[in-house]
Design a protein around this motif. Structure first.
Motif, PDB file in Angstrom:
ATOM      1  N   UNK A  65       0.831  -1.184   0.000  1.00  0.00           N
ATOM      2  CA  UNK A  65       0.000   0.000   0.000  1.00  0.00           C
ATOM      3  C   UNK A  65       0.877   1.250   0.000  1.00  0.00           C
ATOM      4  N   UNK A  66       0.267   2.397   0.275  1.00  0.00           N
ATOM      5  CA  UNK A  66       1.017   3.657   0.286  1.00  0.00           C
ATOM      6  C   UNK A  66       0.278   4.671   1.155  1.00  0.00           C
ATOM      7  N   UNK A  67       1.003   5.663   1.648  1.00  0.00           N
ATOM      8  CA  UNK A  67       0.462   6.679   2.550  1.00  0.00           C
ATOM      9  C   UNK A  67      -0.751   7.390   1.958  1.00  0.00           C
ATOM     10  N   UNK A  68      -0.840   7.420   0.640  1.00  0.00           N
ATOM     11  CA  UNK A  68      -1.987   8.052  -0.021  1.00  0.00           C
ATOM     12  C   UNK A  68      -3.309   7.392   0.300  1.00  0.00           C
ATOM     13  N   UNK A  69      -3.277   6.211   0.920  1.00  0.00           N
ATOM     14  CA  UNK A  69      -4.505   5.581   1.378  1.00  0.00           C
ATOM     15  C   UNK A  69      -4.968   6.097   2.725  1.00  0.00           C
ATOM     16  N   UNK A  70      -4.101   6.842   3.418  1.00  0.00           N
ATOM     17  CA  UNK A  70      -4.420   7.388   4.740  1.00  0.00           C
ATOM     18  C   UNK A  70      -4.590   8.902   4.713  1.00  0.00           C
ATOM     19  N   UNK A  71      -3.752   9.562   3.938  1.00  0.00           N
ATOM     20  CA  UNK A  71      -3.758  11.014   3.837  1.00  0.00           C
ATOM     21  C   UNK A  71      -3.805  11.416   2.366  1.00  0.00           C
ATOM     22  N   UNK A  72      -4.204  12.652   2.130  1.00  0.00           N
ATOM     23  CA  UNK A  72      -4.247  13.144   0.753  1.00  0.00           C
ATOM     24  C   UNK A  72      -2.830  13.377   0.237  1.00  0.00           C
ATOM     25  N   UNK A  73      -2.468  12.696  -0.802  1.00  0.00           N
ATOM     26  CA  UNK A  73      -1.199  12.910  -1.499  1.00  0.00           C
ATOM     27  C   UNK A  73      -1.538  13.444  -2.886  1.00  0.00           C
ATOM     28  N   UNK A  74      -1.343  14.745  -3.133  1.00  0.00           N
ATOM     29  CA  UNK A  74      -1.693  15.301  -4.439  1.00  0.00           C
ATOM     30  C   UNK A  74      -1.062  14.503  -5.571  1.00  0.00           C
ATOM     31  N   UNK A  75      -1.877  14.150  -6.544  1.00  0.00           N
ATOM     32  CA  UNK A  75      -1.409  13.363  -7.679  1.00  0.00           C
ATOM     33  C   UNK A  75      -1.700  11.881  -7.537  1.00  0.00           C
ATOM     34  N   UNK A  76      -1.939  11.414  -6.293  1.00  0.00           N
ATOM     35  CA  UNK A  76      -2.224   9.989  -6.083  1.00  0.00           C
ATOM     36  C   UNK A  76      -3.690   9.684  -6.394  1.00  0.00           C
ATOM     37  N   UNK A  77      -4.548  10.631  -6.108  1.00  0.00           N
ATOM     38  CA  UNK A  77      -5.921  10.648  -6.589  1.00  0.00           C
ATOM     39  C   UNK A  77      -6.685   9.346  -6.360  1.00  0.00           C
ATOM     40  N   UNK A  78      -7.232   8.765  -7.415  1.00  0.00           N
ATOM     41  CA  UNK A  78      -8.090   7.590  -7.316  1.00  0.00           C
ATOM     42  C   UNK A  78      -7.388   6.413  -6.638  1.00  0.00           C
ATOM     43  N   UNK A  79      -6.086   6.282  -6.853  1.00  0.00           N
ATOM     44  CA  UNK A  79      -5.380   5.167  -6.237  1.00  0.00           C
ATOM     45  C   UNK A  79      -5.370   5.290  -4.717  1.00  0.00           C
ATOM     46  N   UNK A  80      -5.466   6.515  -4.199  1.00  0.00           N
ATOM     47  CA  UNK A  80      -5.556   6.694  -2.761  1.00  0.00           C
ATOM     48  C   UNK A  80      -6.813   6.046  -2.195  1.00  0.00           C
ATOM     49  N   UNK A  81      -7.928   6.172  -2.908  1.00  0.00           N
ATOM     50  CA  UNK A  81      -9.168   5.529  -2.474  1.00  0.00           C
ATOM     51  C   UNK A  81      -9.014   4.011  -2.489  1.00  0.00           C
ATOM     52  N   UNK A  82      -8.341   3.511  -3.512  1.00  0.00           N
ATOM     53  CA  UNK A  82      -8.126   2.065  -3.613  1.00  0.00           C
ATOM     54  C   UNK A  82      -7.266   1.555  -2.457  1.00  0.00           C
ATOM     55  N   UNK A  83      -6.203   2.290  -2.136  1.00  0.00           N
ATOM     56  CA  UNK A  83      -5.329   1.844  -1.049  1.00  0.00           C
ATOM     57  C   UNK A  83      -6.029   1.922   0.298  1.00  0.00           C
ATOM     58  N   UNK A  84      -6.894   2.896   0.476  1.00  0.00           N
ATOM     59  CA  UNK A  84      -7.669   2.991   1.706  1.00  0.00           C
ATOM     60  C   UNK A  84      -8.562   1.766   1.861  1.00  0.00           C
ATOM     61  N   UNK A  85      -9.225   1.392   0.783  1.00  0.00           N
ATOM     62  CA  UNK A  85     -10.078   0.195   0.811  1.00  0.00           C
ATOM     63  C   UNK A  85      -9.241  -1.060   1.012  1.00  0.00           C
ATOM     64  N   UNK A  86      -8.068  -1.084   0.416  1.00  0.00           N
ATOM     65  CA  UNK A  86      -7.184  -2.238   0.561  1.00  0.00           C
ATOM     66  C   UNK A  86      -6.762  -2.422   2.014  1.00  0.00           C
ATOM     67  N   UNK A  87      -6.381  -1.331   2.675  1.00  0.00           N
ATOM     68  CA  UNK A  87      -5.943  -1.406   4.068  1.00  0.00           C
ATOM     69  C   UNK A  87      -7.093  -1.829   4.984  1.00  0.00           C
ATOM     70  N   UNK A  88      -8.296  -1.375   4.702  1.00  0.00           N
ATOM     71  CA  UNK A  88      -9.452  -1.816   5.474  1.00  0.00           C
ATOM     72  C   UNK A  88      -9.693  -3.305   5.257  1.00  0.00           C
ATOM     73  N   UNK A  89      -9.526  -3.759   4.026  1.00  0.00           N
ATOM     74  CA  UNK A  89      -9.679  -5.186   3.719  1.00  0.00           C
ATOM     75  C   UNK A  89      -8.685  -6.023   4.510  1.00  0.00           C
ATOM     76  N   UNK A  90      -7.457  -5.535   4.626  1.00  0.00           N
ATOM     77  CA  UNK A  90      -6.431  -6.243   5.392  1.00  0.00           C
ATOM     78  C   UNK A  90      -6.898  -6.460   6.824  1.00  0.00           C
TER      79      UNK A  90
END
Length: 275
Positions: free
Chosen positions: A150-175
């Motif tokens: 995963x990546x920090x963009x799943x927890x905090x807003x990382x400009x440019x990470x955009x849609x993938x940030x939502x995916x990583x957030x869901x991924x971490x919750x799935x974990x």
């Protein structure tokens, strides 16, 4: 003796020598693991570029098999796990290193992403882990470990990470949910959140060079991570050395994620920063 002597597992998602999955794989092999691999199916069987890239890396180190897998197809996942069962019987680890978002959706604001792009991104980046865990459950040895990236963009807003940030957030919750569900069988599920590494996925993130500079300037260690550091941390989470860790997102980013603002010396010496 190596930490993985007698241990068997599978790695999903090596794209090339810059993949984080490859950095982890090298450490697994060095510790004695027996590993099978998948690759993205090639459109032209006569020119198997994806297969050849992966085979070039892993076959010299003793890969037990290298097979194609489109994680959007249940029949492909079924075939891979049938191959795993045929080759190994039971396994001890699974490494999931798969993510994708259509460039047209990834490179613009989240509120502009298409319904189709959102669904595709979540299917490949998140549901693929869920689908693998469901199939792996029956063949995992007690004490087995599943790891995703995963990546920090799943927890905090990382400009440019955009849609993938939502995916990583869901991924971490799935974990976390799957760790709870598989823990009774002695199987651990974790995520590794690495700092920026020059991968194919990173090339789709805007201003990646600026991101590298930020990590070198803002992180407590005043530098970015190395691929070897990420590889060793991933190997640790897949090994018995992390036997008491599950449902965790381990940050390997030189401490960048703890900072709420720049260090006092980020833009000069402390005296200058206080003026």
């Amino acid at each position: 003796m190596g930490l993985f002597d007698g241990k068997k597992g599978v790695v999903f998602g090596i794209a090339n020598e810059r993949s984080i999955a490859w950095a982890i794989t090298q450490q697994l092999f060095a510790q004695g693991a027996e590993i099978g691999f998948t690759h993205l199916p090639d459109k032209d069987p006569e020119r198997p570029k994806n297969a050849n890239k992966v085979k070039k890396l892993v076959e010299p180190l003793g890969a037990k098999f290298v097979v194609p897998c489109d994680v959007q197809k249940d029949e492909d996942l079924d075939a891979v796990f049938a191959k795993i069962t045929e080759q190994f019987g039971k396994i001890d680890f699974v490494l999931h290193s798969i993510a994708f978002a259509p460039p047209a959706d990834l490179t613009q604001e989240v509120y502009k992403c298409s319904r189709a792009g959102f669904s595709l991104s979540m299917d490949i980046s998140v549901y693929s882990l869920i689908a693998m865990c469901g199939r792996a459950k029956a063949i995992m040895n007690p004490g087995g470990s599943i790891l995703t990236l995963t990546y920090l963009g799943g927890e905090k807003v990382i400009p440019g990470y955009n849609l993938m940030g939502l995916c990583k957030s869901a991924l971490e919750s799935s974990v976390e949910y799957i760790a709870s569900e598989m823990g009774a069988d002695g199987v651990r599920v974790n995520a590794l959140s690495a700092g920026p590494v020059r991968t194919i996925s990173a090339s789709g993130v805007g201003d990646f060079k600026k991101m590298l500079t930020l990590y070198e300037t803002f992180s407590p260690l005043r530098r970015n991570i190395t691929e070897e550091e990420v590889g060793k941390s991933g190997m640790f989470l897949l090994s018995d050395m992390s036997g008491g860790i599950t449902g965790e997102t381990l940050h390997v980013d030189c401490g960048y994620h703890v900072m709420g603002g720049p260090p006092l010396d980020a833009f000069g010496n402390k005296a200058e920063a206080s003026e």
